[in-house]
Design a protein around this motif. Sequence first.
Motif, PDB file in Angstrom:
ATOM      1  N   THR A   1     -18.686 -14.961  -6.541  1.00 52.73           N
ATOM      2  CA  THR A   1     -18.762 -14.946  -4.962  1.00 52.73           C
ATOM      3  C   THR A   1     -20.184 -13.909  -4.647  1.00 52.73           C
ATOM      4  O   THR A   1     -20.648 -13.829  -3.532  1.00 52.73           O
TER       5      THR A   1
ATOM      6  N   ASP B   1     -17.089 -15.141   3.059  1.00 50.54           N
ATOM      7  CA  ASP B   1     -15.846 -14.713   2.872  1.00 50.54           C
ATOM      8  C   ASP B   1     -15.358 -13.938   1.746  1.00 50.54           C
ATOM      9  O   ASP B   1     -14.216 -13.874   1.184  1.00 50.54           O
TER      10      ASP B   1
ATOM     11  N   HIS C   1     -14.588 -10.562  -0.557  1.00 48.89           N
ATOM     12  CA  HIS C   1     -13.889  -9.319  -0.271  1.00 48.89           C
ATOM     13  C   HIS C   1     -14.931  -8.247   0.189  1.00 48.89           C
ATOM     14  O   HIS C   1     -15.704  -8.176  -0.367  1.00 48.89           O
TER      15      HIS C   1
ATOM     16  N   ARG D   1      -6.099 -10.897  -8.581  1.00 47.45           N
ATOM     17  CA  ARG D   1      -6.887 -11.679  -7.572  1.00 47.45           C
ATOM     18  C   ARG D   1      -6.642 -10.998  -6.178  1.00 47.45           C
ATOM     19  O   ARG D   1      -5.790 -10.238  -6.183  1.00 47.45           O
TER      20      ARG D   1
ATOM     21  N   ASP E   1      -6.159 -11.174  -2.153  1.00 47.82           N
ATOM     22  CA  ASP E   1      -4.938 -11.943  -1.458  1.00 47.82           C
ATOM     23  C   ASP E   1      -5.537 -13.519  -1.130  1.00 47.82           C
ATOM     24  O   ASP E   1      -4.485 -13.959  -1.071  1.00 47.82           O
ATOM     25  N   ASP E   2      -6.776 -13.361  -0.861  1.00 49.80           N
ATOM     26  CA  ASP E   2      -7.139 -14.821  -0.656  1.00 49.80           C
ATOM     27  C   ASP E   2      -7.474 -15.817  -1.809  1.00 49.80           C
ATOM     28  O   ASP E   2      -7.780 -16.746  -1.821  1.00 49.80           O
TER      29      ASP E   2
ATOM     30  N   GLU F   1      -9.362 -15.054  -4.540  1.00 51.60           N
ATOM     31  CA  GLU F   1     -10.561 -14.614  -5.327  1.00 51.60           C
ATOM     32  C   GLU F   1     -10.462 -13.702  -6.347  1.00 51.60           C
ATOM     33  O   GLU F   1      -9.724 -12.812  -6.295  1.00 51.60           O
TER      34      GLU F   1
END
Length: 890
Positions: free
Chosen positions: A640, A679, A681, A795, A797-798, A800
């Motif tokens: 990311t 998006d 974190h 990871r 919560d989403d 990632e």
Amino acid sequence: MSLINNSLLQRVLVFLPFFLLMLAAGTSHAGQKQILVLPFEINAPEELEYLQTGLPSMLTSSLRDKGLDVVEPELGQTLITREEVSYLDVEKARRLALLGDGRFALYGTFNAVDEYISLDARLVDGYGERETVPFYIVKEGVINILPAVEELAEKVYQEMLREERIASIDIEGVDILDPDVVLLRLQVQEGDMYDPEKLNRELRNIFDLGYFDDVQFHVEDTPQGKEVTIVVEEKPLIQNINISGADDISESDVREVLTTRTGSVVNPQIISEDLGRIRELYRGKGYYNATVDYSISEIDEREANLNINIDEGNRLFIRGIEIRGAEEISERTLRGEMELKRRGIFSWLTGRGVLREELLDRDVAALEAFYADKGYIDARVGQPDVDYEEDGIYLTFHVEEGHRYKMGEVSFQGDLLVSEDELKKLTILDDLGEEGEYFSRSSMQKDTQNLADFYTDYGYAFAEADVNMQVDEDEKKVDVIYNLSKGEKIYIGRVLIEGNTRTRDNVIRREMRLTDGDLFRGSDLRRSTERLQRLDYFEQVDIQPVPTEDDNVLDLVTQVEEKPTGMLSAGAGYSSYDRVFFTGMIQQRNLFGKGYQLSFSGSFGARTTRFDLDFWNPRVRDSNLGMGADLYWIDEEYFTYDRDTRGGRAKFAYTIGEYTRLHWNYRLENYEITNVDDDAHRDIKDLEGENWSSGAYVAAIRDTRNRRINPSRGTRNLLSVEYAGGLLQGDDNFIKYIASSDYYRPVLNRSIFHWKGQAGYVMRNTDEDIPNFELFRLGGINSVRGYAARKLAPRFDDGEVKGGDKHFFTNFELLHPLNEEIGLMGLVFFDAGNVWDKGESVDFDLYKSIGAGVRWYSPMGPIRVEYGYALDDLEDSSRSQIEFSMGHEF
């Protein structure tokens, strides 16, 4: 005068037998070779006037001793008186020679001036066919008159023989070859005595060279001697080499084994040897029925084509191996001990199934050794039958197993340095006897080596451990007596270095564990060899003890064969993480011959671009301290965000003991976090922008592996701590601990067992969070295979990938050589590991995988291709991965 006459008489008596022999040998010189010795003019004090008649007499005697036909000296004086000759010159001497029934006349003057005497003489041909030859002899003192006369006689003798010697050797008829091709192979040389039998042998030898269709010798008599002319008729020149029938093996491979070249002369002997090389090439590839012949097609008188005709036949592989007589041990087990194997589905890769005839004897010995290792000490294996069938080759080995013997008692005799109980700690057979196991010959061989090595560590360099086997036929047991002989204690005289042209002596000496004056120790000698081999500067290392004048002193001659230590490489490849990547490196591992290491490398991939400039001096001033530095430029793409790093390190190391080294370094780097996903974190977004990282690293490494690349035994254990931020300032703050261990051990059938375990923990050293890229992530070819790279981690919560502060993984591998010649290994593995989040307890609920692969230890570095199958589900990762890497150490 009386003394001179007596001395002359004694010499005549002594040389009388030789005179008779030489007279017989010299009959060919009689008649036309008669010499008339005329009186010499004497320019000397009155007491030497006797030489007027005495000198011709002495010369006549010396010349006759050499087998020459000489006219009585009185005749010369008579002719001079009769012809009223007042002085001599060449014309008068020539006329007197003919009047005296001789061909040659010898005349001259004798001079005595101060302490020196001289003879100035002329040899005149009465027929005038040969030029007059002058001779000049000088001696010190009247006492040397006779040696001067003998020297003059020798020179006259050599001149008289000149017509019987070879004056010249010439070559005619060579247009293609250099005349030296013939001249350098002649045993007869200019100046040798003419011998028709020797020349006849030379003719045959020249013809046997194979370059000529005809060889003739022409001999002509001249005043200077025999002029020999060798007339040859050359075979035609090879204009072209045509190869037909080479289909399955390329024509270029066939041409590589040929020594015959275009532009050379047709030579049947060399061509025949080339055909043999072609046949061996085909046999090595499995074409055992291949036939090869040749023909010569002339273009003109001087040129021809060489036509090589090949009939390859069918390629034959080993289809069956039968071991007859094997009852107690299965054929399958025995075949596992053999180097020759049957053709299999992967033989195209491993080369199995090709019959290499030199391995037949090897496999016979291997089977006998295996039987002896299992207690069958009387087992015999005969020469195998080799049957060539239409579908392949079938091998049949014949075995006589005999009886099986258990291990009995072990005892020791001879020079015992320690008690028998201490010696038994070094041996294996006594344990087999106590456990009721069968006798093992390989264990006995290891015992003798261990005992001898044990004694060498006490300075007994020539210690020996002989074996006396007591076989009990009734009980079927073998008692073994080790007879130990220690010899004398040996010390090291000098350590000599040979063969190093680039590497400096001190670089070699600092790896030696024995030096001048030390007590000899076998373990130190072996360790010295290992250390030199681990440098990887040499193709071969051979340390040989050499006797000296002192029986208790040995010199150590360290012979090395250097290999290139510089490398310029470039390559391309594919990995599961970086996809297609390109690499390049310039490296010198032994800069200036001082052991310095300097390298510049770069790599370009889909996710990573990296440049490194690295310098390392492993032994500063030959001490245990190593120092170096490196600069690096890294652009890396995470899932990311991107991280671009520019930095450098100052590196140090210090060796403790024989296998342990401490490492520490300080790094300072500037990095920038860019291209953060919208998006991503918040923890990752907080890193965006430019940052500085300052950190220190300390590690202890104990490495007992026998090789750095592709080890087969030993361990490597690492414990490291990295401290960043805090007292060292910078934007990154963390403390990271890593412990890892590798274990290698040979197992059955040349296989290698490898276990690796690694655990790590990273923690804060301030109130600030640990940077995301310093958290642990597993998965991929270097940790837990079968899972996508860097995907095995906690990871957000989403979903990632976040990373964790604790990790553990382990690898179990079994490696087996598929093709040792090219360094090809096959392996199967089981991996397990996991990463735990901050605050999460370690429960060892591990992700597991299995798989297989191949490794090639290529000139460009290790290449890995491995397939892993995940045994557990993981989000965003398939259940299997095929991974590739090149040039990384593992």
